[in-house]
Design a protein around this motif. Structure first.
Motif, PDB file in Angstrom:
ATOM      1  N   ASP A 179      27.815  38.694  33.743  1.00 56.69           N
ATOM      2  CA  ASP A 179      26.825  38.283  34.741  1.00 56.69           C
ATOM      3  C   ASP A 179      26.264  36.927  34.306  1.00 56.69           C
ATOM      4  O   ASP A 179      25.097  36.799  33.922  1.00 56.69           O
ATOM      5  CB  ASP A 179      25.688  39.317  34.826  1.00 56.69           C
ATOM      6  N   GLU A 180      27.117  35.925  34.359  1.00 54.81           N
ATOM      7  CA  GLU A 180      26.730  34.604  33.870  1.00 54.81           C
ATOM      8  C   GLU A 180      27.328  33.547  34.794  1.00 54.81           C
ATOM      9  O   GLU A 180      28.526  33.553  35.090  1.00 54.81           O
ATOM     10  CB  GLU A 180      27.233  34.439  32.429  1.00 54.81           C
ATOM     11  N   ARG A 181      26.488  32.646  35.272  1.00 59.80           N
ATOM     12  CA  ARG A 181      26.843  31.698  36.324  1.00 59.80           C
ATOM     13  C   ARG A 181      28.124  30.915  36.029  1.00 59.80           C
ATOM     14  O   ARG A 181      29.063  30.908  36.828  1.00 59.80           O
ATOM     15  CB  ARG A 181      25.667  30.737  36.534  1.00 59.80           C
ATOM     16  N   ALA A 182      28.179  30.228  34.887  1.00 62.93           N
ATOM     17  CA  ALA A 182      29.334  29.370  34.586  1.00 62.93           C
ATOM     18  C   ALA A 182      30.610  30.195  34.479  1.00 62.93           C
ATOM     19  O   ALA A 182      31.686  29.759  34.932  1.00 62.93           O
ATOM     20  CB  ALA A 182      29.082  28.592  33.300  1.00 62.93           C
ATOM     21  N   HIS A 183      30.509  31.363  33.892  1.00 65.49           N
ATOM     22  CA  HIS A 183      31.678  32.231  33.731  1.00 65.49           C
ATOM     23  C   HIS A 183      32.220  32.667  35.092  1.00 65.49           C
ATOM     24  O   HIS A 183      33.424  32.645  35.342  1.00 65.49           O
ATOM     25  CB  HIS A 183      31.292  33.447  32.884  1.00 65.49           C
ATOM     26  N   ILE A 184      31.314  33.042  36.001  1.00 66.70           N
ATOM     27  CA  ILE A 184      31.746  33.482  37.335  1.00 66.70           C
ATOM     28  C   ILE A 184      32.357  32.324  38.111  1.00 66.70           C
ATOM     29  O   ILE A 184      33.410  32.461  38.751  1.00 66.70           O
ATOM     30  CB  ILE A 184      30.557  34.086  38.114  1.00 66.70           C
ATOM     31  N   LEU A 185      31.729  31.150  38.047  1.00 64.01           N
ATOM     32  CA  LEU A 185      32.259  29.984  38.757  1.00 64.01           C
ATOM     33  C   LEU A 185      33.667  29.633  38.287  1.00 64.01           C
ATOM     34  O   LEU A 185      34.558  29.328  39.092  1.00 64.01           O
ATOM     35  CB  LEU A 185      31.334  28.776  38.563  1.00 64.01           C
ATOM     36  N   THR A 186      33.879  29.678  36.978  1.00 64.00           N
ATOM     37  CA  THR A 186      35.205  29.393  36.431  1.00 64.00           C
ATOM     38  C   THR A 186      36.228  30.415  36.911  1.00 64.00           C
ATOM     39  O   THR A 186      37.354  30.062  37.289  1.00 64.00           O
ATOM     40  CB  THR A 186      35.162  29.388  34.892  1.00 64.00           C
ATOM     41  N   ALA A 187      35.837  31.693  36.917  1.00 62.45           N
ATOM     42  CA  ALA A 187      36.749  32.754  37.351  1.00 62.45           C
ATOM     43  C   ALA A 187      37.127  32.581  38.819  1.00 62.45           C
ATOM     44  O   ALA A 187      38.295  32.767  39.192  1.00 62.45           O
ATOM     45  CB  ALA A 187      36.099  34.120  37.132  1.00 62.45           C
ATOM     46  N   LEU A 188      36.167  32.205  39.652  1.00 65.05           N
ATOM     47  CA  LEU A 188      36.456  32.013  41.081  1.00 65.05           C
ATOM     48  C   LEU A 188      37.382  30.816  41.300  1.00 65.05           C
ATOM     49  O   LEU A 188      38.324  30.884  42.110  1.00 65.05           O
ATOM     50  CB  LEU A 188      35.156  31.818  41.860  1.00 65.05           C
ATOM     51  N   LYS A 189      37.124  29.724  40.586  1.00 63.71           N
ATOM     52  CA  LYS A 189      37.954  28.531  40.731  1.00 63.71           C
ATOM     53  C   LYS A 189      39.384  28.805  40.294  1.00 63.71           C
ATOM     54  O   LYS A 189      40.347  28.427  40.987  1.00 63.71           O
ATOM     55  CB  LYS A 189      37.359  27.377  39.914  1.00 63.71           C
ATOM     56  N   GLU A 190      39.548  29.474  39.171  1.00 61.96           N
ATOM     57  CA  GLU A 190      40.888  29.776  38.681  1.00 61.96           C
ATOM     58  C   GLU A 190      41.611  30.745  39.607  1.00 61.96           C
ATOM     59  O   GLU A 190      42.810  30.602  39.860  1.00 61.96           O
ATOM     60  CB  GLU A 190      40.806  30.351  37.269  1.00 61.96           C
ATOM     61  N   ALA A 191      40.886  31.721  40.123  1.00 62.91           N
ATOM     62  CA  ALA A 191      41.499  32.691  41.029  1.00 62.91           C
ATOM     63  C   ALA A 191      41.979  32.012  42.308  1.00 62.91           C
ATOM     64  O   ALA A 191      43.079  32.296  42.803  1.00 62.91           O
ATOM     65  CB  ALA A 191      40.500  33.796  41.358  1.00 62.91           C
ATOM     66  N   GLU A 192      41.188  31.097  42.839  1.00 65.69           N
ATOM     67  CA  GLU A 192      41.581  30.422  44.077  1.00 65.69           C
ATOM     68  C   GLU A 192      42.797  29.532  43.874  1.00 65.69           C
ATOM     69  O   GLU A 192      43.567  29.289  44.808  1.00 65.69           O
ATOM     70  CB  GLU A 192      40.422  29.592  44.633  1.00 65.69           C
ATOM     71  N   SER A 193      43.003  29.052  42.654  1.00 64.56           N
ATOM     72  CA  SER A 193      44.180  28.220  42.381  1.00 64.56           C
ATOM     73  C   SER A 193      45.467  29.031  42.336  1.00 64.56           C
ATOM     74  O   SER A 193      46.563  28.469  42.416  1.00 64.56           O
ATOM     75  CB  SER A 193      43.997  27.478  41.047  1.00 64.56           C
ATOM     76  N   ARG A 194      45.333  30.380  42.235  1.00 67.17           N
ATOM     77  CA  ARG A 194      46.513  31.219  42.081  1.00 67.17           C
ATOM     78  C   ARG A 194      46.742  32.187  43.231  1.00 67.17           C
ATOM     79  O   ARG A 194      47.864  32.640  43.434  1.00 67.17           O
ATOM     80  CB  ARG A 194      46.390  32.043  40.786  1.00 67.17           C
ATOM     81  N   ALA A 195      45.690  32.544  43.946  1.00 67.56           N
ATOM     82  CA  ALA A 195      45.795  33.665  44.884  1.00 67.56           C
ATOM     83  C   ALA A 195      45.364  33.274  46.299  1.00 67.56           C
ATOM     84  O   ALA A 195      44.651  32.291  46.513  1.00 67.56           O
ATOM     85  CB  ALA A 195      44.948  34.838  44.389  1.00 67.56           C
ATOM     86  N   ASP A 196      45.828  34.089  47.253  1.00 72.36           N
ATOM     87  CA  ASP A 196      45.443  33.906  48.653  1.00 72.36           C
ATOM     88  C   ASP A 196      44.240  34.763  49.039  1.00 72.36           C
ATOM     89  O   ASP A 196      43.556  34.492  50.012  1.00 72.36           O
ATOM     90  CB  ASP A 196      46.616  34.292  49.571  1.00 72.36           C
ATOM     91  N   LEU A 197      44.028  35.816  48.254  1.00 69.30           N
ATOM     92  CA  LEU A 197      42.935  36.749  48.518  1.00 69.30           C
ATOM     93  C   LEU A 197      42.271  37.095  47.191  1.00 69.30           C
ATOM     94  O   LEU A 197      42.941  37.524  46.254  1.00 69.30           O
ATOM     95  CB  LEU A 197      43.471  38.025  49.189  1.00 69.30           C
ATOM     96  N   ILE A 198      40.960  36.881  47.124  1.00 67.33           N
ATOM     97  CA  ILE A 198      40.201  37.220  45.920  1.00 67.33           C
ATOM     98  C   ILE A 198      39.164  38.264  46.297  1.00 67.33           C
ATOM     99  O   ILE A 198      38.336  38.027  47.190  1.00 67.33           O
ATOM    100  CB  ILE A 198      39.505  35.994  45.296  1.00 67.33           C
ATOM    101  N   ILE A 199      39.227  39.412  45.652  1.00 65.91           N
ATOM    102  CA  ILE A 199      38.243  40.465  45.894  1.00 65.91           C
ATOM    103  C   ILE A 199      37.335  40.579  44.670  1.00 65.91           C
ATOM    104  O   ILE A 199      37.807  40.765  43.549  1.00 65.91           O
ATOM    105  CB  ILE A 199      38.914  41.810  46.206  1.00 65.91           C
ATOM    106  N   ILE A 200      36.037  40.448  44.920  1.00 64.10           N
ATOM    107  CA  ILE A 200      35.025  40.474  43.861  1.00 64.10           C
ATOM    108  C   ILE A 200      34.239  41.765  44.001  1.00 64.10           C
ATOM    109  O   ILE A 200      33.842  42.157  45.104  1.00 64.10           O
ATOM    110  CB  ILE A 200      34.069  39.274  44.007  1.00 64.10           C
TER     111      ILE A 200
END
Length: 415
Positions: A44-65
């Motif tokens: 539950d940490e802002r920078a960690h979540i932002l990084t995870a979302l950015k990396e996921a969008e670079s690889r996937a068409d659908l991201i479920i959080i």
């Protein structure tokens, strides 16, 4: 189409809870023809979540959080999504009305401003109404992928996914056909099975895969095929499955349509209008618990007697004390008698009984740790079978639960 799952919450990373949400989502996405290529758990940490979302969008068409949508300060998912999408939070009146309704109808604690803040959602999000909780789901479209944010509470997440997210996915994307058949085997390990069917497996085409799924005394063989022509795929899958069955007929228990054995038992009993009871010793009621975890089990399951102590076997189940003295409480004779007695007491068509030594001590019996007996009583009589389940207490119990239900399924199919 590729998907990623991102679970948010310190409680997962410190081992306080098990992430069952990802397993559920991966299974359901696979059924729709979507491949999950990565699952991540973040703090539950802002920078960690932002990084995870950015990396996921670079690889996937659908991201479920999942997770981070609660009312407390550590639940920051919505604020981070606003930062990621250059957005702001606005109050959704429908969500606020729903939250107020839940508090006035079901919750005795007065509603607070923290609870009302859960009605704040990103302005660019499509709100997914959470009928069973205060945290709404959200559907957001990014530059390269769709983001879906769901509550971390498992039953809320499952409802939202099945009721709202899955239909949107199916209507938004053209997905490949994915078909699967699962054969259940017992009595032979995965390496021995693989050796037996090696040439059959080598002959599989590239769009078809076989997976070995071993678990507590049995091996499931999952055959998957994907493509675009449903009729041709079904024909090919049926042919390959029939060929595989002929190779393993001596160890084949049946087929599984992606369902647990307790689901299969329910269908078998209810379709035949037959009933079941259990008498459990070392399994401590786990068979009954697993059976009753399925909605509608009351249509066939009448009840259980947990005869953990020898005195309960003799006093409640009325097992003759002489039988116990002569053969031991852990014996074929006692297991068989337990099944017969609970069937009579509960007035059912069938009964399951367990007695054994799960350790770490021998208890009232001199039987070695791991020796168990499972009794079955039915319209054609009663029997009990002996098994050796190893030396780890939890595995002994759970393997015995599975084996008891397998034996029961075999018997009910005879009627």
């Amino acid at each position: 189409m590729r998907a990623e799952i991102v679970t948010i919450g310190d409680e997962i990373l410190i081992g306080q809870i098990v992430d069952t949400n990802s397993a559920f989502l991966a299974s359901e996405l696979r059924k729709t023809g979507i491949a999950v290529h990565q699952i991540s758990s973040v703090q539950d940490e802002r920078a960690h979540i932002l990084t995870a979302l950015k990396e996921a969008e670079s690889r996937a068409d659908l991201i479920i959080i999942t997770g981070g949508l609660g009312p407390t300060r550590d639940d920051i998912t919505k604020r981070v999504l606003c930062e990621y999408f250059d957005d702001k939070l606005i109050e959704d009146p429908d969500v606020l009305g729903h939250i107020e309704h839940l508090f006035s109808t079901y919750i005795t604690t007065p509603i607070s401003d923290l609870n009302r803040r859960q009605a704040l959602v990103p302005s660019k999000a499509e709100v997914l109404k959470n009928a069973y909780g205060t945290a709404p789901g959200m559907w957001m479209e990014g530059s390269n992928a769709i983001f879906v944010s769901l509550p971390g509470v498992p039953f809320e997440m499952k409802h939202l996914f099945m009721d709202q997210v899955r239909p949107r996915i199916l209507s938004s994307f053209t997905l490949p056909v994915l078909l699967q058949r699962t054969l259940i085997t017992y009595g032979l390990g995965e390496s021995a099975i693989a050796e037996r069917i090696e040439d059959w497996e080598d002959d599989l085409p590239g769009h078809m895969k076989l997976a070995y799924l071993p678990n507590l005394g049995r091996v499931r063989l999952r055959l998957s095929i994907s493509g675009t022509d449903l009729e041709a795929l079904e024909k090919e899958l049926n042919s390959r499955t029939a060929s595989l069955k002929s190779r393993i007929s001596d160890i084949l228990f049946g087929e599984e349509d992606g369902e647990a054995l307790e689901e299969t038992l329910k269908k078998s009993f209810t379709s035949r209008k037959m009933t079941l009871a259990t008498a459990e010793s070392f399994t401590g009621g786990r068979i009954a618990s697993q059976i009753t975890s399925v909605p509608g089990a009351s249509a066939y399951f009448k009840g259980s007697i947990v005869s953990y102590a020898t005195a309960v076997k003799t006093d409640v189940l009325r097992i003759p004390e002489e039988l116990v003295r002569q053969h031991s409480v852990v014996s074929e004779q006692v297991a068989k008698a337990m099944a017969e007695q609970v069937r009579t007491l509960m007035n059912t068509d069938f009964a399951i009984a367990t007695t054994g030594n799960a350790g770490p001590d021998k208890g009232d019996s001199d039987s070695p740790i791991g020796r168990v007996f499972i009794g079955i009583s039915g319209p054609d009589g009663a029997f009990a079978s002996e098994f050796t389940m190893g030396n780890h207490r939890d595995r002994i119990v759970q393997k015995s639960v599975h084996k008891a239900m397998e034996l029961m399924q075999q018997e009910i199919l005879k009627f």
